[in-house]
Design an enzyme around this catalytic site. Structure first.
Site, PDB file in Angstrom:
ATOM      1  N   ASN A  77      -7.026   3.590   7.572  1.00  0.00           N
ATOM      2  CA  ASN A  77      -7.969   3.839   8.827  1.00  0.00           C
ATOM      3  C   ASN A  77      -7.023   3.787  10.053  1.00  0.00           C
ATOM      4  OD1 ASN A  77      -9.985   3.677  10.788  1.00  0.00           O
ATOM      5  ND2 ASN A  77     -10.495   1.495  10.495  1.00  0.00           N
ATOM      6  N   PHE A 137      -5.915 -10.140  16.473  1.00  0.00           N
ATOM      7  CA  PHE A 137      -4.508 -10.110  16.607  1.00  0.00           C
ATOM      8  C   PHE A 137      -3.903  -9.455  15.195  1.00  0.00           C
ATOM      9  CE2 PHE A 137      -4.357 -14.455  18.959  1.00  0.00           C
ATOM     10  CZ  PHE A 137      -4.680 -14.018  20.228  1.00  0.00           C
ATOM     11  N   CYS A 139      -4.886  -5.670  14.246  1.00  0.00           N
ATOM     12  CA  CYS A 139      -4.619  -4.326  14.203  1.00  0.00           C
ATOM     13  C   CYS A 139      -3.522  -3.654  14.274  1.00  0.00           C
ATOM     14  CB  CYS A 139      -5.668  -3.776  15.212  1.00  0.00           C
ATOM     15  SG  CYS A 139      -5.727  -1.773  15.222  1.00  0.00           S
ATOM     16  N   ASN A 204      -6.037  -9.074   8.336  1.00  0.00           N
ATOM     17  CA  ASN A 204      -6.672  -7.666   9.011  1.00  0.00           C
ATOM     18  C   ASN A 204      -5.897  -6.758   8.072  1.00  0.00           C
ATOM     19  OD1 ASN A 204      -7.086  -5.669  10.822  1.00  0.00           O
ATOM     20  ND2 ASN A 204      -7.342  -7.021  12.457  1.00  0.00           N
ATOM     21  N   CYS A 353      -0.817  -1.540 -26.658  1.00  0.00           N
ATOM     22  CA  CYS A 353      -0.318  -2.795 -26.790  1.00  0.00           C
ATOM     23  C   CYS A 353       1.125  -2.693 -27.201  1.00  0.00           C
ATOM     24  CB  CYS A 353      -0.865  -3.760 -27.345  1.00  0.00           C
ATOM     25  SG  CYS A 353      -1.461  -3.744 -29.174  1.00  0.00           S
ATOM     26  N   CYS A 357       4.746  -2.987 -25.421  1.00  0.00           N
ATOM     27  CA  CYS A 357       5.591  -4.239 -25.833  1.00  0.00           C
ATOM     28  C   CYS A 357       6.940  -3.500 -26.108  1.00  0.00           C
ATOM     29  CB  CYS A 357       4.980  -4.940 -26.922  1.00  0.00           C
ATOM     30  SG  CYS A 357       5.807  -6.478 -27.249  1.00  0.00           S
ATOM     31  N   CYS A 382       7.551 -12.719 -29.669  1.00  0.00           N
ATOM     32  CA  CYS A 382       6.597 -12.957 -28.684  1.00  0.00           C
ATOM     33  C   CYS A 382       7.005 -14.243 -27.569  1.00  0.00           C
ATOM     34  CB  CYS A 382       4.968 -13.247 -28.952  1.00  0.00           C
ATOM     35  SG  CYS A 382       3.818 -13.381 -27.794  1.00  0.00           S
ATOM     36  N   CYS A 385       4.283 -13.273 -22.524  1.00  0.00           N
ATOM     37  CA  CYS A 385       4.160 -12.587 -21.158  1.00  0.00           C
ATOM     38  C   CYS A 385       2.731 -11.924 -20.842  1.00  0.00           C
ATOM     39  CB  CYS A 385       5.211 -11.470 -21.180  1.00  0.00           C
ATOM     40  SG  CYS A 385       4.761  -9.944 -22.039  1.00  0.00           S
ATOM     41  N   CYS A 392      -4.520  -3.454 -22.793  1.00  0.00           N
ATOM     42  CA  CYS A 392      -5.454  -3.201 -23.876  1.00  0.00           C
ATOM     43  C   CYS A 392      -6.764  -2.816 -23.139  1.00  0.00           C
ATOM     44  CB  CYS A 392      -5.622  -4.491 -24.557  1.00  0.00           C
ATOM     45  SG  CYS A 392      -7.026  -4.224 -26.020  1.00  0.00           S
TER      46      CYS A 392
END
Length: 437
Positions: A77, A137, A139, A204, A353, A357, A382, A385, A392
């Site tokens: 904006n 305070f 913008c 803001n 997946c 991985c 594994c 993580c 997925c």
């Protein structure tokens, strides 16, 4: 039915959903429609000092970021504060407050960083019957180049100074709106508290350029072949906003300081998450601009239904509940072990997946088993993580399953320890070692 009535720094509203200071709150017509739709309060679009009104551009004011389904994720904006005459705004505010005495009406203010400017405008706002003021305070464009907005919000000493002036010259509650365009959000929050602010609101908008037209090679939105940085808002900024709210809520120096949460709130769940992290209420802008004022009805119904389902009687039951669970990385339990698990009945065999991985993580998901397309977690590889869950497309298909104490972690070959341990005590941490005599 859950009671969602809200009292924020003494300002009462029938629910915690306020419209933020922005285009939707620029005039009585908008605000009246918002109140009819069910909004609990509004922060009137930022007022400037008396004199010639602020000049806005007469062309495109928004740039956008969309998801693949054209859902709006973020807005840039470049519009400035209200370009309507101060006295017109004040008259309308007074009339709206008379018409809707049960709704919160807060005036956002931005004037030059001079004591006389603040001293002059505060009595005018107070005469409208407004419930409070919000010091803009934050913008990041247009006004900051004039020594206002984020130009003040980035200097804690200025924040403290202006807050002190406002507390001296008005009886109204003072809410200090903070800019996210700063390294450590705790510094301006501490300064506002030192100045005597009753609350802070954040975030803001974030300084941004959302796109470039590759035909004209100008930033978007484009005004006669040129573009400018603007303020970024919408769902995409929610994670940044929640982190900053939590930082203030858990900082010992600002703990207990009321917070009005702002940033990408689109659903009741977003609002509940902000409040769980310490916000006493929430302010909404982009969602209303995207879907209209009646979106608040879904927010109200959703929040009430969830609170009823969970047994939360009032907002005080949820405000700040998650704050104690926000910690620094060094205090996370390094002896906690979890592994991904794929529900074969829910799996649609898309392979996302496995690809994620295999290419970018730990090669812990199969693609073929016994010559057949099959996706299964290799526990010995594994690390827990949870990237697979996040890519997925089927909700709930992949879950994280914690290993119980004493169970062998096939990846490390070590049984899971029942003892909490973190980085501060880890042998690899040089700071944890006892210094040699």
């Amino acid at each position: 039915m859950a009671d969602i009535r809200n009292t924020f720094v003494g300002i009462k509203s029938p629910n915690p959903f306020w419209l933020a200071s922005a285009p939707p709150t620029d005039k009585a017509y908008n605000v009246e429609r918002a109140f009819k739709a069910g909004w609990g309060g509004v922060v009137w679009k930022t007022l400037g000092e008396e004199g010639p009104p602020v000049v806005n551009v007469n062309g495109p004011r928004y740039g956008a970021i969309w998801g693949a389904d054209r859902r709006l994720l973020g807005l840039n904006n470049i519009e400035l504060i209200t370009d309507r005459d101060l006295q017109t705004n004040l008259r309308e505010m007074k009339q709206v407050k008379m018409n809707w005495p049960d709704r919160a009406l807060v005036a956002s203010i931005m004037v030059p960083c001079e004591e006389e400017s603040w001293k002059a405008i505060l009595p005018l706002v107070e005469e409208t019957g407004a419930d409070g003021i919000e010091l803009n305070f934050g913008c990041p464009h247009g006004m900051s180049e004039r020594g206002m907005g984020s130009a003040v919000g980035q200097v804690p000493e200025y924040i403290e100074m202006v807050v002190r002036w406002c507390k001296q010259y008005t009886r109204m509650p003072v809410i200090t709106k903070l800019t996210p365009n700063i390294t450590d959000i705790r510094k301006p929050a501490r300064a506002a508290k030192a100045g005597g602010t009753d609350a802070v609101s954040l975030i803001n908008t974030i300084n941004s350029i959302t796109g470039v037209d590759l035909d004209s090679f100008a930033p978007q939105p484009t005004i006669d072949g040129k573009g400018s940085h603007g303020g970024y808002c919408g769902p995409a900024v929610k994670p940044i906003a929640m982190n900053m709210v939590a930082e203030i809520a858990r900082d010992p120096e600002t703990h207990g300081l009321p917070i009005s949460g702002i940033g990408g709130i689109t659903t009741w769940r977003d609002a509940a998450e902000f409040m769980a992290l310490g916000a006493g209420n929430v302010q909404v802008c982009t969602a209303a601009m995207t879907y209209g004022f009646k979106i608040v009805q879904e927010m109200i119904a959703g929040l009430e239904n969830w609170m009823d389902e969970k047994g939360h009687a009032s907002l005080s039951d949820i405000i700040g509940r998650a704050t104690p669970n926000v910690t620094d990385w060094q205090y996370l339990n390094l002896n906690y072990v979890a592994k991904a698990h794929i529900d074969q009945d829910a799996c649609i065999k898309c392979g996302r997946c496995h690809i994620a991985c295999e290419d970018t993580s730990h090669q812990a998901i199969t693609s073929m088993v016994d010559g057949v397309r099959h996706f299964e977690v290799i526990e010995a590889e594994c690390v827990g993580c949870n990237l697979c869950i996040n890519v997925c497309p089927v909700e709930g298909c992949i879950t994280m399953e914690p290993l119980a104490a004493g169970v062998l972690d096939q990846r490390t070959g070590i049984p899971v320890s029942p003892v909490y341990a973190n980085w501060t005590t880890h042998p690899n941490n040089p700071m944890a070692k006892v210094a040699a005599e």
